[in-house]
Design a protein around this motif. Structure first.
Motif, PDB file in Angstrom:
ATOM      1  N   MET A  17       0.822  -1.197   0.000  1.00  0.00           N
ATOM      2  CA  MET A  17       0.000   0.000   0.000  1.00  0.00           C
ATOM      3  C   MET A  17       0.867   1.263   0.000  1.00  0.00           C
ATOM      4  SD  MET A  17      -3.154   0.821  -0.035  1.00  0.00           S
ATOM      5  CE  MET A  17      -4.261   2.107   0.337  1.00  0.00           C
ATOM      6  N   GLN A  18       2.009   1.165   0.690  1.00  0.00           N
ATOM      7  CA  GLN A  18       2.895   2.329   0.739  1.00  0.00           C
ATOM      8  C   GLN A  18       3.410   2.690  -0.652  1.00  0.00           C
ATOM      9  OE1 GLN A  18       3.297   4.449   3.214  1.00  0.00           O
ATOM     10  NE2 GLN A  18       4.450   5.680   1.771  1.00  0.00           N
ATOM     11  N   THR A  19       3.671   1.701  -1.491  1.00  0.00           N
ATOM     12  CA  THR A  19       4.137   1.984  -2.852  1.00  0.00           C
ATOM     13  C   THR A  19       3.094   2.770  -3.622  1.00  0.00           C
ATOM     14  OG1 THR A  19       5.524   0.007  -2.866  1.00  0.00           O
ATOM     15  CG2 THR A  19       4.923   0.928  -5.009  1.00  0.00           C
ATOM     16  N   ILE A  20       1.849   2.389  -3.490  1.00  0.00           N
ATOM     17  CA  ILE A  20       0.779   3.112  -4.188  1.00  0.00           C
ATOM     18  C   ILE A  20       0.659   4.533  -3.652  1.00  0.00           C
ATOM     19  CG2 ILE A  20      -1.726   3.219  -4.526  1.00  0.00           C
ATOM     20  CD1 ILE A  20      -1.624   0.159  -4.923  1.00  0.00           C
ATOM     21  N   ARG A  21       0.736   4.699  -2.349  1.00  0.00           N
ATOM     22  CA  ARG A  21       0.675   6.046  -1.769  1.00  0.00           C
ATOM     23  C   ARG A  21       1.825   6.912  -2.308  1.00  0.00           C
ATOM     24  NH1 ARG A  21      -2.896   5.893   2.597  1.00  0.00           N
ATOM     25  NH2 ARG A  21      -3.069   3.848   3.547  1.00  0.00           N
ATOM     26  N   THR A  22       3.004   6.323  -2.407  1.00  0.00           N
ATOM     27  CA  THR A  22       4.165   7.048  -2.914  1.00  0.00           C
ATOM     28  C   THR A  22       3.981   7.399  -4.382  1.00  0.00           C
ATOM     29  OG1 THR A  22       5.588   5.943  -1.309  1.00  0.00           O
ATOM     30  CG2 THR A  22       6.674   6.964  -3.205  1.00  0.00           C
ATOM     31  N   MET A  23       3.414   6.482  -5.158  1.00  0.00           N
ATOM     32  CA  MET A  23       3.145   6.770  -6.575  1.00  0.00           C
ATOM     33  C   MET A  23       2.217   7.978  -6.718  1.00  0.00           C
ATOM     34  SD  MET A  23       2.662   2.894  -8.079  1.00  0.00           S
ATOM     35  CE  MET A  23       2.041   3.410  -9.663  1.00  0.00           C
ATOM     36  N   PHE A  24       1.226   8.068  -5.849  1.00  0.00           N
ATOM     37  CA  PHE A  24       0.275   9.172  -5.942  1.00  0.00           C
ATOM     38  C   PHE A  24       0.857  10.474  -5.416  1.00  0.00           C
ATOM     39  CE2 PHE A  24      -2.422   6.038  -7.495  1.00  0.00           C
ATOM     40  CZ  PHE A  24      -3.441   6.702  -8.173  1.00  0.00           C
ATOM     41  N   GLY A  44     -20.155   4.773 -21.843  1.00  0.00           N
ATOM     42  CA  GLY A  44     -21.294   4.108 -21.225  1.00  0.00           C
ATOM     43  C   GLY A  44     -21.180   2.607 -21.084  1.00  0.00           C
ATOM     44  N   ALA A  45     -20.071   2.012 -21.519  1.00  0.00           N
ATOM     45  CA  ALA A  45     -19.892   0.557 -21.421  1.00  0.00           C
ATOM     46  C   ALA A  45     -19.571   0.168 -19.979  1.00  0.00           C
ATOM     47  CB  ALA A  45     -18.766   0.090 -22.342  1.00  0.00           C
ATOM     48  N   PRO A  46     -20.204  -0.899 -19.469  1.00  0.00           N
ATOM     49  CA  PRO A  46     -19.937  -1.329 -18.090  1.00  0.00           C
ATOM     50  C   PRO A  46     -18.632  -2.119 -17.990  1.00  0.00           C
ATOM     51  CG  PRO A  46     -21.584  -2.749 -19.087  1.00  0.00           C
ATOM     52  CD  PRO A  46     -21.263  -1.690 -20.107  1.00  0.00           C
ATOM     53  N   PHE A  47     -17.905  -1.892 -16.901  1.00  0.00           N
ATOM     54  CA  PHE A  47     -16.663  -2.605 -16.628  1.00  0.00           C
ATOM     55  C   PHE A  47     -16.549  -2.876 -15.142  1.00  0.00           C
ATOM     56  CE2 PHE A  47     -15.593  -0.443 -20.574  1.00  0.00           C
ATOM     57  CZ  PHE A  47     -14.952  -1.439 -21.284  1.00  0.00           C
ATOM     58  N   GLU A  48     -15.717  -3.836 -14.796  1.00  0.00           N
ATOM     59  CA  GLU A  48     -15.276  -4.072 -13.426  1.00  0.00           C
ATOM     60  C   GLU A  48     -13.772  -4.269 -13.463  1.00  0.00           C
ATOM     61  OE1 GLU A  48     -17.029  -7.110 -11.080  1.00  0.00           O
ATOM     62  OE2 GLU A  48     -18.997  -6.171 -11.071  1.00  0.00           O
ATOM     63  N   THR A  49     -13.064  -3.515 -12.640  1.00  0.00           N
ATOM     64  CA  THR A  49     -11.608  -3.574 -12.582  1.00  0.00           C
ATOM     65  C   THR A  49     -11.208  -3.467 -11.121  1.00  0.00           C
ATOM     66  OG1 THR A  49     -11.536  -2.396 -14.710  1.00  0.00           O
ATOM     67  CG2 THR A  49      -9.482  -2.510 -13.463  1.00  0.00           C
ATOM     68  N   SER A  50     -10.141  -4.171 -10.743  1.00  0.00           N
ATOM     69  CA  SER A  50      -9.709  -4.098  -9.350  1.00  0.00           C
ATOM     70  C   SER A  50      -9.222  -2.688  -9.007  1.00  0.00           C
ATOM     71  CB  SER A  50      -8.596  -5.114  -9.064  1.00  0.00           C
ATOM     72  OG  SER A  50      -7.372  -4.660  -9.598  1.00  0.00           O
ATOM     73  N   THR A  51      -9.382  -2.325  -7.763  1.00  0.00           N
ATOM     74  CA  THR A  51      -8.916  -1.032  -7.272  1.00  0.00           C
ATOM     75  C   THR A  51      -7.425  -0.869  -7.552  1.00  0.00           C
ATOM     76  OG1 THR A  51     -10.603  -1.035  -5.546  1.00  0.00           O
ATOM     77  CG2 THR A  51      -8.688   0.382  -5.187  1.00  0.00           C
ATOM     78  N   ARG A  52      -6.650  -1.905  -7.289  1.00  0.00           N
ATOM     79  CA  ARG A  52      -5.197  -1.854  -7.510  1.00  0.00           C
ATOM     80  C   ARG A  52      -4.879  -1.527  -8.970  1.00  0.00           C
ATOM     81  NH1 ARG A  52      -1.342  -4.308  -4.423  1.00  0.00           N
ATOM     82  NH2 ARG A  52      -2.895  -5.728  -3.526  1.00  0.00           N
ATOM     83  N   ASP A  53      -5.548  -2.222  -9.903  1.00  0.00           N
ATOM     84  CA  ASP A  53      -5.279  -1.984 -11.318  1.00  0.00           C
ATOM     85  C   ASP A  53      -5.676  -0.576 -11.748  1.00  0.00           C
ATOM     86  OD1 ASP A  53      -4.107  -4.446 -11.723  1.00  0.00           O
ATOM     87  OD2 ASP A  53      -5.934  -5.383 -12.488  1.00  0.00           O
ATOM     88  N   ILE A  54      -6.764  -0.063 -11.206  1.00  0.00           N
ATOM     89  CA  ILE A  54      -7.170   1.313 -11.515  1.00  0.00           C
ATOM     90  C   ILE A  54      -6.113   2.295 -11.017  1.00  0.00           C
ATOM     91  CG2 ILE A  54      -8.824   3.137 -10.930  1.00  0.00           C
ATOM     92  CD1 ILE A  54     -11.005   0.920 -11.008  1.00  0.00           C
ATOM     93  N   LEU A  55      -5.657   2.112  -9.792  1.00  0.00           N
ATOM     94  CA  LEU A  55      -4.664   3.026  -9.233  1.00  0.00           C
ATOM     95  C   LEU A  55      -3.352   2.991 -10.014  1.00  0.00           C
ATOM     96  CD1 LEU A  55      -5.364   2.412  -5.448  1.00  0.00           C
ATOM     97  CD2 LEU A  55      -5.954   4.467  -6.778  1.00  0.00           C
ATOM     98  N   ILE A  56      -2.923   1.803 -10.383  1.00  0.00           N
ATOM     99  CA  ILE A  56      -1.696   1.692 -11.180  1.00  0.00           C
ATOM    100  C   ILE A  56      -1.892   2.360 -12.535  1.00  0.00           C
ATOM    101  CG2 ILE A  56      -0.179   0.061 -12.388  1.00  0.00           C
ATOM    102  CD1 ILE A  56      -0.620  -1.835  -9.947  1.00  0.00           C
TER     103      ILE A  56
END
Length: 155
Positions: free
Chosen positions: A1-8, A105-117
């Motif tokens: 999680m720290q890596t993602i925080r640092t990326m942001f 308007g197309a529906p999708f589902e993507t993991s939170t991690r993949d969206i953040l990356i």
């Protein structure tokens, strides 16, 4: 999680660096770079909206008028929004799917991690393009590499 925080945190710093470069460049020479920068900021806004479980339907991904949005205000809203959202996100939710609709308007589902990356990498890709546009127009680009951010003690 720290890596993602640092990326942001790096993403926010890099956005602020580019804003300085765009503000210093002659307006007519930086217009194409500014349009691309607005795209980056709008994409960040769209993804943050989706992560919050809200519709991004009314948010334009591409804006044609560089005077229609305040880049500094978007940087502030996106930076503080992502920080607050990440601060409240339990690590075990990183791999949970997020349901959303694309701008078409197309529906999708993507993991939170993949969206953040994706958000972090999308911005970095375009920030390189923006620096190229600035350089080609005769304006001074700003270095936004992560290693510089780390060397400055920002990370």
């Amino acid at each position: 999680m720290q890596t993602i925080r640092t990326m942001f945190a790096h993403m926010d710093w890099a956005n602020r660096q580019l804003l300085e470069a765009l503000q210093a460049a002659p307006k007519d020479e930086a217009s194409q770079a500014t349009l691309l920068f607005l795209h980056v900021l709008q994409a960040e806004r769209i993804w943050l909206t989706r992560l919050r479980g809200e519709s991004s339907e009314g948010i334009r991904l591409w804006v044609d008028d560089t005077d229609s949005l305040d880049c500094a205000a978007l940087i502030e809203a996106n930076g503080s929004g992502f920080q607050a959202w990440l601060d409240a996100l339990p690590e075990e939710e990183l791999d949970q799917p997020v349901a959303y609709r694309s701008q078409a308007g197309a529906p999708f589902e993507t993991s939170t991690r993949d969206i953040l990356i994706h958000v972090a990498l999308h911005g970095q890709y375009h920030r390189g393009q923006i620096n190229t546009l600035l350089r080609q127009s005769g304006a001074d680009p700003k270095p936004v590499d992560y290693i510089l951010y780390a060397r400055l003690g920002e990370g």
